[in-house]
Write an enzyme that holds these catalytic residues in place. Structure first.
Site, PDB file in Angstrom:
ATOM      1  N   GLY A  20      -1.308 -15.495  15.641  1.00 38.00           N
ATOM      2  CA  GLY A  20      -2.719 -15.739  15.947  1.00 38.00           C
ATOM      3  C   GLY A  20      -3.731 -15.046  15.052  1.00 38.00           C
ATOM      4  O   GLY A  20      -4.884 -14.860  15.451  1.00 38.00           O
ATOM      5  N   ASN A  22      -5.122 -16.269  12.395  1.00 42.76           N
ATOM      6  CA  ASN A  22      -6.182 -17.244  12.087  1.00 42.76           C
ATOM      7  C   ASN A  22      -7.060 -17.493  13.308  1.00 42.76           C
ATOM      8  O   ASN A  22      -8.273 -17.669  13.181  1.00 42.76           O
ATOM      9  CB  ASN A  22      -5.574 -18.549  11.561  1.00 42.76           C
ATOM     10  N   MET A  95       3.105 -25.017  15.387  1.00 40.34           N
ATOM     11  CA  MET A  95       4.335 -25.465  14.744  1.00 40.34           C
ATOM     12  C   MET A  95       4.855 -26.829  15.212  1.00 40.34           C
ATOM     13  O   MET A  95       5.944 -27.235  14.845  1.00 40.34           O
ATOM     14  CB  MET A  95       5.439 -24.394  14.927  1.00 40.34           C
ATOM     15  N   LYS A  96       4.063 -27.513  16.014  1.00 39.18           N
ATOM     16  CA  LYS A  96       4.479 -28.861  16.427  1.00 39.18           C
ATOM     17  C   LYS A  96       3.689 -29.894  15.620  1.00 39.18           C
ATOM     18  O   LYS A  96       2.546 -29.643  15.241  1.00 39.18           O
ATOM     19  CB  LYS A  96       4.201 -29.061  17.922  1.00 39.18           C
ATOM     20  N   ILE A  97       4.339 -31.034  15.388  1.00 40.50           N
ATOM     21  CA  ILE A  97       3.632 -32.092  14.660  1.00 40.50           C
ATOM     22  C   ILE A  97       2.995 -33.034  15.673  1.00 40.50           C
ATOM     23  O   ILE A  97       3.676 -33.576  16.557  1.00 40.50           O
ATOM     24  CB  ILE A  97       4.607 -32.836  13.723  1.00 40.50           C
ATOM     25  N   LEU A  98       1.679 -33.188  15.556  1.00 38.58           N
ATOM     26  CA  LEU A  98       0.969 -34.054  16.495  1.00 38.58           C
ATOM     27  C   LEU A  98       1.264 -35.507  16.174  1.00 38.58           C
ATOM     28  O   LEU A  98       1.386 -35.885  15.005  1.00 38.58           O
ATOM     29  CB  LEU A  98      -0.543 -33.812  16.404  1.00 38.58           C
ATOM     30  N   ASN A 112      -6.430 -28.155   9.732  1.00 40.41           N
ATOM     31  CA  ASN A 112      -5.192 -27.372   9.705  1.00 40.41           C
ATOM     32  C   ASN A 112      -5.252 -26.385   8.549  1.00 40.41           C
ATOM     33  O   ASN A 112      -5.910 -26.636   7.539  1.00 40.41           O
ATOM     34  CB  ASN A 112      -3.987 -28.302   9.520  1.00 40.41           C
ATOM     35  N   HIS A 114      -2.861 -24.535   5.792  1.00 43.32           N
ATOM     36  CA  HIS A 114      -1.520 -24.645   5.201  1.00 43.32           C
ATOM     37  C   HIS A 114      -1.370 -23.614   4.079  1.00 43.32           C
ATOM     38  O   HIS A 114      -2.241 -23.502   3.218  1.00 43.32           O
ATOM     39  CB  HIS A 114      -1.292 -26.065   4.666  1.00 43.32           C
TER      40      HIS A 114
END
Ligand code: GRF
Length: 195
Positions: A20, A22, A95-98, A112, A114
């Site tokens: 956390g 960010n 860490m999940k892909i929407l 996001n 990266h």
């Protein structure tokens, strides 16, 4: 949008999975009078994410989403985003892909962070790959999320030099610092572009 101290603030949901840092930098930024945002919701797919304590400490509404059943998880996310009148979303180490369901509902409204200079090094383990390829520079990118992984429009990037002595750990530490630095700046730039 909510009026706070006579100023309009866009409502933001921040999605996290872990540490956390960010989120912390976005919370600090949101406390500035002229930030233009209020973090109204923090969502985590990980019950034990350290970032949850930041939400609690700052009295931000927090929601744990169990991702065992992705479809149900995303339905619950959408309901809560609407319920809290969320204007846009910041993914911060989520860490999940929407799936399309959320991305289409919040088209061009999901940011996001990266840890690479996109379009180079999409996906995971960026620092390891950057070092393996003997790159001279790396950095981080704040971008919009579309249905292709790490491929949406770039809002802001910052580049740093890779030193000979750098390893995956030292590089990730240095890149994280600049992530924390530019995420609020990218949010500001994003807000200015939509208002
Ligand atoms: C960051 O390195 C980010 O680039 C990546 O996950 C990490 C999240 O860190 N997607 P934190 O939880 O914000 O400290």
């Amino acid at each position: 949008m909510e009026k706070l101290n006579g100023k309009k603030k866009l409502k933001v949901a921040v999605f996290i999975s872990g540490r956390g840092s960010n989120l912390k930098s976005l919370i600090n930024f949101s406390k500035n009078k002229n930030s233009g945002i209020k973090i109204a919701l923090v969502i985590s797919d990980n019950k034990y994410a350290k970032g949850i304590y930041l939400a609690k400490k700052n009295k931000i509404k927090f929601l744990f989403i169990n991702y065992k059943f992705k479809n149900a998880a995303e339905n619950k996310i959408l309901i809560n985003l609407k319920k809290n009148y969320i204007d846009f979303i910041c993914l911060a180490g989520f860490m999940k892909i929407l799936t399309k369901k959320i991305i289409i509902n919040y088209k061009n409204k999901i940011l996001n962070v990266h840890p690479s200079l996109l379009p180079k090094y999409k996906g995971l383990n960026t620092h390891r790959r950057v070092i393996k390829n003997k790159e001279k520079f790396t950095g981080c990118t704040i971008h919009l999320v579309n249905t292709k992984l790490d491929s949406g429009k770039i809002i802001l990037q910052k580049k740093i030099k890779i030193f000979k002595k750098d390893n995956e750990k030292s590089l990730s530490k240095r890149v994280l610092k600049i992530e924390n630095l530019i995420y609020p700046k990218a949010v500001k730039k994003f807000i200015n572009s939509i208002l």
